[in-house]
Design a protein around this motif. Structure first.
Motif, mmCIF file in Angstrom:
data_model
loop_
_atom_site.group_PDB
_atom_site.id
_atom_site.type_symbol
_atom_site.label_atom_id
_atom_site.label_comp_id
_atom_site.label_asym_id
_atom_site.label_seq_id
_atom_site.Cartn_x
_atom_site.Cartn_y
_atom_site.Cartn_z
ATOM 1 N N PRO A 16 -58.433 66.601 66.832
ATOM 2 C CA PRO A 16 -59.200 67.542 65.999
ATOM 3 C C PRO A 16 -59.579 66.993 64.625
ATOM 4 O O PRO A 16 -58.734 66.505 63.885
ATOM 5 C CB PRO A 16 -58.263 68.747 65.871
ATOM 6 N N GLN A 17 -60.856 67.076 64.325
ATOM 7 C CA GLN A 17 -61.410 66.719 63.020
ATOM 8 C C GLN A 17 -62.444 67.772 62.641
ATOM 9 O O GLN A 17 -62.737 68.684 63.422
ATOM 10 C CB GLN A 17 -62.110 65.354 63.070
ATOM 11 N N GLU A 18 -63.059 67.603 61.466
ATOM 12 C CA GLU A 18 -64.137 68.493 61.035
ATOM 13 C C GLU A 18 -65.450 68.027 61.659
ATOM 14 O O GLU A 18 -66.397 67.658 60.971
ATOM 15 C CB GLU A 18 -64.223 68.535 59.509
ATOM 16 N N PHE A 19 -65.489 68.078 62.987
ATOM 17 C CA PHE A 19 -66.661 67.605 63.726
ATOM 18 C C PHE A 19 -67.928 68.372 63.383
ATOM 19 O O PHE A 19 -69.030 67.860 63.538
ATOM 20 C CB PHE A 19 -66.409 67.732 65.231
ATOM 21 N N PHE A 20 -67.774 69.628 62.953
ATOM 22 C CA PHE A 20 -68.938 70.491 62.756
ATOM 23 C C PHE A 20 -69.346 70.615 61.291
ATOM 24 O O PHE A 20 -70.195 71.426 60.944
ATOM 25 C CB PHE A 20 -68.652 71.866 63.357
ATOM 26 N N SER A 21 -68.737 69.804 60.444
ATOM 27 C CA SER A 21 -69.115 69.788 59.036
ATOM 28 C C SER A 21 -70.514 69.216 58.889
ATOM 29 O O SER A 21 -70.818 68.139 59.435
ATOM 30 C CB SER A 21 -68.125 68.934 58.235
ATOM 31 N N PRO A 22 -71.392 69.897 58.145
ATOM 32 C CA PRO A 22 -72.761 69.391 57.981
ATOM 33 C C PRO A 22 -72.819 68.053 57.260
ATOM 34 O O PRO A 22 -73.802 67.325 57.379
ATOM 35 C CB PRO A 22 -73.461 70.493 57.181
ATOM 36 N N THR A 23 -71.774 67.715 56.518
ATOM 37 C CA THR A 23 -71.761 66.438 55.792
ATOM 38 C C THR A 23 -71.031 65.335 56.554
ATOM 39 O O THR A 23 -71.060 64.183 56.129
ATOM 40 C CB THR A 23 -71.103 66.609 54.408
ATOM 41 N N GLN A 24 -70.379 65.669 57.670
ATOM 42 C CA GLN A 24 -69.579 64.687 58.402
ATOM 43 C C GLN A 24 -70.142 64.334 59.773
ATOM 44 O O GLN A 24 -69.775 63.301 60.347
ATOM 45 C CB GLN A 24 -68.155 65.213 58.581
ATOM 46 N N ALA A 25 -71.002 65.180 60.330
ATOM 47 C CA ALA A 25 -71.431 65.011 61.720
ATOM 48 C C ALA A 25 -72.091 63.650 61.975
ATOM 49 O O ALA A 25 -71.777 62.977 62.965
ATOM 50 C CB ALA A 25 -72.377 66.145 62.117
ATOM 51 N N GLU A 26 -72.993 63.237 61.091
ATOM 52 C CA GLU A 26 -73.679 61.953 61.303
ATOM 53 C C GLU A 26 -72.684 60.796 61.274
ATOM 54 O O GLU A 26 -72.739 59.895 62.127
ATOM 55 C CB GLU A 26 -74.756 61.749 60.243
ATOM 56 N N LYS A 27 -71.767 60.835 60.322
ATOM 57 C CA LYS A 27 -70.750 59.791 60.216
ATOM 58 C C LYS A 27 -69.881 59.752 61.472
ATOM 59 O O LYS A 27 -69.580 58.674 62.003
ATOM 60 C CB LYS A 27 -69.885 60.045 58.981
ATOM 61 N N ILE A 28 -69.489 60.921 61.955
ATOM 62 C CA ILE A 28 -68.649 60.996 63.145
ATOM 63 C C ILE A 28 -69.393 60.485 64.375
ATOM 64 O O ILE A 28 -68.837 59.761 65.211
ATOM 65 C CB ILE A 28 -68.156 62.440 63.365
ATOM 66 N N SER A 29 -70.679 60.840 64.488
ATOM 67 C CA SER A 29 -71.483 60.362 65.609
ATOM 68 C C SER A 29 -71.557 58.839 65.620
ATOM 69 O O SER A 29 -71.427 58.195 66.672
ATOM 70 C CB SER A 29 -72.887 60.956 65.539
ATOM 71 N N ASN A 30 -71.747 58.252 64.441
ATOM 72 C CA ASN A 30 -71.812 56.790 64.345
ATOM 73 C C ASN A 30 -70.446 56.166 64.622
ATOM 74 O O ASN A 30 -70.348 55.136 65.305
ATOM 75 C CB ASN A 30 -72.300 56.380 62.956
ATOM 76 N N GLU A 31 -69.411 56.791 64.085
ATOM 77 C CA GLU A 31 -68.053 56.255 64.238
ATOM 78 C C GLU A 31 -67.650 56.158 65.708
ATOM 79 O O GLU A 31 -67.008 55.190 66.127
ATOM 80 C CB GLU A 31 -67.067 57.151 63.495
ATOM 81 N N HIS A 32 -68.048 57.149 66.490
ATOM 82 C CA HIS A 32 -67.662 57.176 67.900
ATOM 83 C C HIS A 32 -68.787 56.722 68.824
ATOM 84 O O HIS A 32 -68.690 56.884 70.052
ATOM 85 C CB HIS A 32 -67.176 58.581 68.283
ATOM 86 N N GLU A 33 -69.825 56.126 68.223
ATOM 87 C CA GLU A 33 -70.923 55.515 68.966
ATOM 88 C C GLU A 33 -71.503 56.465 70.010
ATOM 89 O O GLU A 33 -71.663 56.123 71.183
ATOM 90 C CB GLU A 33 -70.444 54.213 69.620
ATOM 91 N N LEU A 34 -71.818 57.685 69.550
ATOM 92 C CA LEU A 34 -72.363 58.679 70.460
ATOM 93 C C LEU A 34 -73.840 58.431 70.766
ATOM 94 O O LEU A 34 -74.382 58.982 71.716
ATOM 95 C CB LEU A 34 -72.184 60.081 69.875
ATOM 96 N N GLY A 35 -74.479 57.619 69.922
ATOM 97 C CA GLY A 35 -75.877 57.278 70.165
ATOM 98 C C GLY A 35 -76.818 58.453 70.042
ATOM 99 O O GLY A 35 -77.818 58.530 70.768
ATOM 100 N N LEU A 36 -76.495 59.358 69.107
ATOM 101 C CA LEU A 36 -77.296 60.579 68.993
ATOM 102 C C LEU A 36 -77.250 61.075 67.564
ATOM 103 O O LEU A 36 -76.216 61.033 66.916
ATOM 104 C CB LEU A 36 -76.724 61.625 69.961
ATOM 105 N N ASP A 37 -78.406 61.561 67.088
ATOM 106 C CA ASP A 37 -78.505 62.097 65.729
ATOM 107 C C ASP A 37 -78.202 63.597 65.771
ATOM 108 O O ASP A 37 -78.983 64.369 66.336
ATOM 109 C CB ASP A 37 -79.909 61.859 65.176
ATOM 110 N N PRO A 38 -77.079 64.031 65.181
ATOM 111 C CA PRO A 38 -76.740 65.463 65.214
ATOM 112 C C PRO A 38 -77.814 66.347 64.605
ATOM 113 O O PRO A 38 -78.002 67.482 65.052
ATOM 114 C CB PRO A 38 -75.443 65.531 64.391
ATOM 115 N N ALA A 39 -78.548 65.844 63.601
ATOM 116 C CA ALA A 39 -79.599 66.644 62.968
ATOM 117 C C ALA A 39 -80.743 66.936 63.929
ATOM 118 O O ALA A 39 -81.415 67.965 63.821
ATOM 119 C CB ALA A 39 -80.118 65.930 61.724
#
Length: 247
Positions: free
Chosen positions: A33-56
Motif C-alpha cells: 500500500p502506497q498513496e497510489f491515487f495521489s494527484p501528485t504521485q501517480a505519474e512518479k509511481i507509474s514510472n517507478e513500476h514501469e506501467l507504461g501509461l500516463d495516469p493523466a
C-alpha cells in the motif's frame, strides 16, 4: 491477475497511516500500500513500476495496471487515500458525485474493503506536522538524508491550533463520508496500533480472512518514533495556553 481482495486506507496526515501501511506491506500478504491515487504521485509511481501509461491520460487504465503490478502473490492489493485526494480522484475517474465515485471504485477494486486510520490525540498529531514542516523530516527514514534548517523548530500556538482544527475537520469529513455511503470501515487507532503493531496486524489479517502460512514471519518495521521531549514540552505548553484562553 484479478485480485482476490482490495482495500483502501483512508487517513489524515500524521495519523500513523504510514506505520500501519508498512506493517501490512511487511506481512507479504497485503500488497504494497502506497498513496497510489495521489494527484501528485501517480505519474512518479507509474514510472517507478514501469506501467507504461500516463495516469493523466488514462487513470482507470493506470489503476488496472497498478493492481496487476502491485498485488501480493496471494492476490491482495491495497492503497492509501488522504481526504484531500477525494475530489481530484473524482476528476481522474470522470465522476461527479460521491456515490458515483464509490461505485467506480468498486468496479476497479474487487471485494473492496475500507480502513480508517486515526490518531485520537489531535494536538499531538498537529504538533507532529508543525514540527515536520519546519525540520523537513516527515518520517524516520529521512533522518540523515534530508538537510534540516539551521535554526531549530519553533513553537507557535496558533499554527498548531489551525492544524489541530484541520485534522478534526478531516476526520469529521471521513466519518460523514462513511455514514453517507453506508460503509463500515475497519478502524485503526494509532494509540492502540503502535505499541502492539505485530499482534494488531495479525488481527487485521484474520479480520480480512487472509490465510496465514504456518511459517509466517513479519518483517521488522523500519519506521521509528519521532516524538521526543520537544514534542512533549510543546504539548504541555499548548494545553496550558488553551486552558488559559478558555478560562
Amino acid at each position: 491477475m484479478e485480485p482476490n481482495l482490495t482495500y483502501l486506507v483512508c487517513a489524515t496526515h500524521r495519523s500513523g497511516s504510514s506505520l500501519f501501511c508498512q506493517a501490512l506491506w511487511h506481512t507479504g500478504l497485503c500488497g504494497y500500500p502506497q498513496e497510489f491515487f495521489s494527484p501528485t504521485q501517480a505519474e512518479k509511481i507509474s514510472n517507478e513500476h514501469e506501467l507504461g501509461l500516463d495516469p493523466a491520460a488514462d487513470f482507470p487504465g493506470y489503476v488496472k495496471k497498478l493492481i496487476t503490478a502491485r498485488q501480493s502473490p496471494n492476490g491482495v492489493f491495497g492503497g492509501k487515500v488522504m481526504w484531500a485526494h477525494l475530489d481530484p480522484l473524482k476528476e481522474q475517474l470522470s465522476v461527479n458525485s460521491e456515490g458515483d465515485l464509490i461505485a467506480r471504485l468498486h468496479e476497479l477494486l474487487p471485494n473492496l474493503q475500507f480502513f480508517w486510520a486515526q490518531r485520537d490525540d489531535k494536538v499531538r498529531q498537529a504538533i507532529s506536522l508543525w514540527k515536520a514542516k519546519q525540520t523537513n523530516i516527515y518520517n524516520s527514514l529521512q533522518i540523515g538524508k534530508r538537510e534540516s534548517p539551521d535554526t531549530p523548530p519553533e513553537y507557535d500556538f496558533e499554527g498548531i491550533r489551525k492544524i489541530r482544527d484541520r485534522f478534526e475537520g478531516e476526520d469529521a469529513n471521513w466519518s460523514a463520508f462513511f455514514e453517507r455511503n453506508s460503509i463500515q470501515p475497519h478502524e485503526v487507532h494509532y494509540e492502540d496500533f503502535a505499541p502492539r503493531h505485530e499482534d494488531a496486524t495479525l488481527a487485521v489479517l484474520r479480520d480480512l480472512n487472509i490465510a496465514i502460512p504456518d511459517d509466517f514471519e513479519m518483517l521488522p518495521l523500519t519506521y521509528r518514533k519521532q516524538s521526543d521531549a520537544l514534542n512533549d514540552s510543546w504539548y504541555e505548553r499548548f494545553k496550558s495556553e488553551e486552558s488559559a484562553i478558555s478560562a
